[in-house]
Design an enzyme around this catalytic site. Sequence first.
Site, PDB file in Angstrom:
ATOM      1  N   SER A 228       0.857  -1.188   0.000  1.00  0.00           N
ATOM      2  CA  SER A 228       0.000   0.000   0.000  1.00  0.00           C
ATOM      3  C   SER A 228       0.893   1.239   0.000  1.00  0.00           C
ATOM      4  O   SER A 228       1.741   1.373  -0.873  1.00  0.00           O
ATOM      5  CB  SER A 228      -0.953  -0.029   1.200  1.00  0.00           C
ATOM      6  OG  SER A 228      -1.869   1.046   1.136  1.00  0.00           O
TER       7      SER A 228
ATOM      8  N   HIS B 244      -2.458  -1.082  -3.469  1.00  0.00           N
ATOM      9  CA  HIS B 244      -3.615  -0.201  -3.268  1.00  0.00           C
ATOM     10  C   HIS B 244      -3.411   1.071  -4.088  1.00  0.00           C
ATOM     11  O   HIS B 244      -2.496   1.845  -3.820  1.00  0.00           O
ATOM     12  CB  HIS B 244      -3.755   0.160  -1.788  1.00  0.00           C
ATOM     13  CG  HIS B 244      -4.048  -1.008  -0.907  1.00  0.00           C
ATOM     14  ND1 HIS B 244      -3.930  -0.944   0.466  1.00  0.00           N
ATOM     15  CD2 HIS B 244      -4.460  -2.272  -1.186  1.00  0.00           C
ATOM     16  CE1 HIS B 244      -4.261  -2.118   0.988  1.00  0.00           C
ATOM     17  NE2 HIS B 244      -4.577  -2.943  -0.001  1.00  0.00           N
TER      18      HIS B 244
ATOM     19  N   ASP C 203      -4.392  -5.259   5.779  1.00  0.00           N
ATOM     20  CA  ASP C 203      -4.638  -6.066   4.589  1.00  0.00           C
ATOM     21  C   ASP C 203      -3.449  -6.991   4.330  1.00  0.00           C
ATOM     22  O   ASP C 203      -2.301  -6.561   4.366  1.00  0.00           O
ATOM     23  CB  ASP C 203      -4.868  -5.155   3.380  1.00  0.00           C
ATOM     24  CG  ASP C 203      -5.397  -5.897   2.175  1.00  0.00           C
ATOM     25  OD1 ASP C 203      -5.907  -7.019   2.342  1.00  0.00           O
ATOM     26  OD2 ASP C 203      -5.311  -5.348   1.060  1.00  0.00           O
TER      27      ASP C 203
END
EC number: 3.1.1.61
Length: 345
Positions: free
Chosen positions: A165, A192, A285
């Site tokens: 991310s 992401h 995540d």
Amino acid sequence: MEKIKVIVVDDSVLMRRLICDMLESNDNIEVIGTAINGQDLLNKLKVMKPDVITLDIEMPVMNGIETLKAVKSLKIDIPIIVFSSISQKGMKYTMECLYLGAFDFIPKPEKPFELSKMKDDLIKRIRVAYSQNTNKNPAPINPVIRRETNRISSDSIEAVVIGASTGGPKALYKVITKFPKDMNVPVFVVQHMPVGFTKAFADRLNDNSAIEVKEATDGETYRKGVVYVAPGGYHMEVDSNSRIKLTKEPPIWGVRPAVDKLFISASKIFKSHIVSAVLTGMGKDGSNGTGIIKDNGGVTISESETTCVIYGMPKAAFETGKVDLVVPIDNVADEIIKIVRGLRR
């Protein structure tokens, strides 16, 4: 709480005003100055000490890319959040800024007055950038740490899955550009990133890598020696027919694509013949998927705290107790290659 000091850089009077109004509506943020281009910012940095800078990319005199290079050359450690247009050129410039060291980016709406929709997201990113910068503790880069409680036992690897991310584009660049052309497995990546930007991201990686890198498409048959990047706005899964499946199922951990969606899907197909890596990023995540991959006999890696832009996702993965190797970013590719080639036991 001490206020977060911000300088807003944009050549548009209207955009500067809108961004300043948004930020100053938050009690914890203070806009200490504005600049109309990069050169103006450099002059202001001689007398001002912001905690965070917001930076437009496309400006006259000195654009965002030139500004980032100049700020970094001065050894000024201030997190910079760039505003990117969603044009093809704007997305390409955004990738360049991230590789040059921008902390994060915000897609710039086509109509200035739509900027208010991004208020919460911008403030959140400024807070994260500030907290990461103030909590930095210079530390030596630790070598690869192998957790004694977890034996690396997978015999033949058939796939690699990677998730990241915030800070991920630069981290993934360091990893994927080291992969050889003859990498004898497919590699699946979730970063992401908003809709539209993953194509520019994949193209940038492909242009600088020996291995082929592409944005994944729904229903395509995956091949060995190719890196597949999940497109923004879609979860990416793999099926038993060697195909990629893209879905608009609800976000997981508030994101889509989600690392967990990929990891869990791939673990069902490849069982013990898979290696996963969770790189820098905010949130949790990838932690559930890491646990499932390890429970199925796969090999699991998390990035070392010492090299993470944000030690969130790798920390959550590590805290499951299911991570085999904790690795600084410069060593992640080497470790994956060793495991794929059966040289790591």
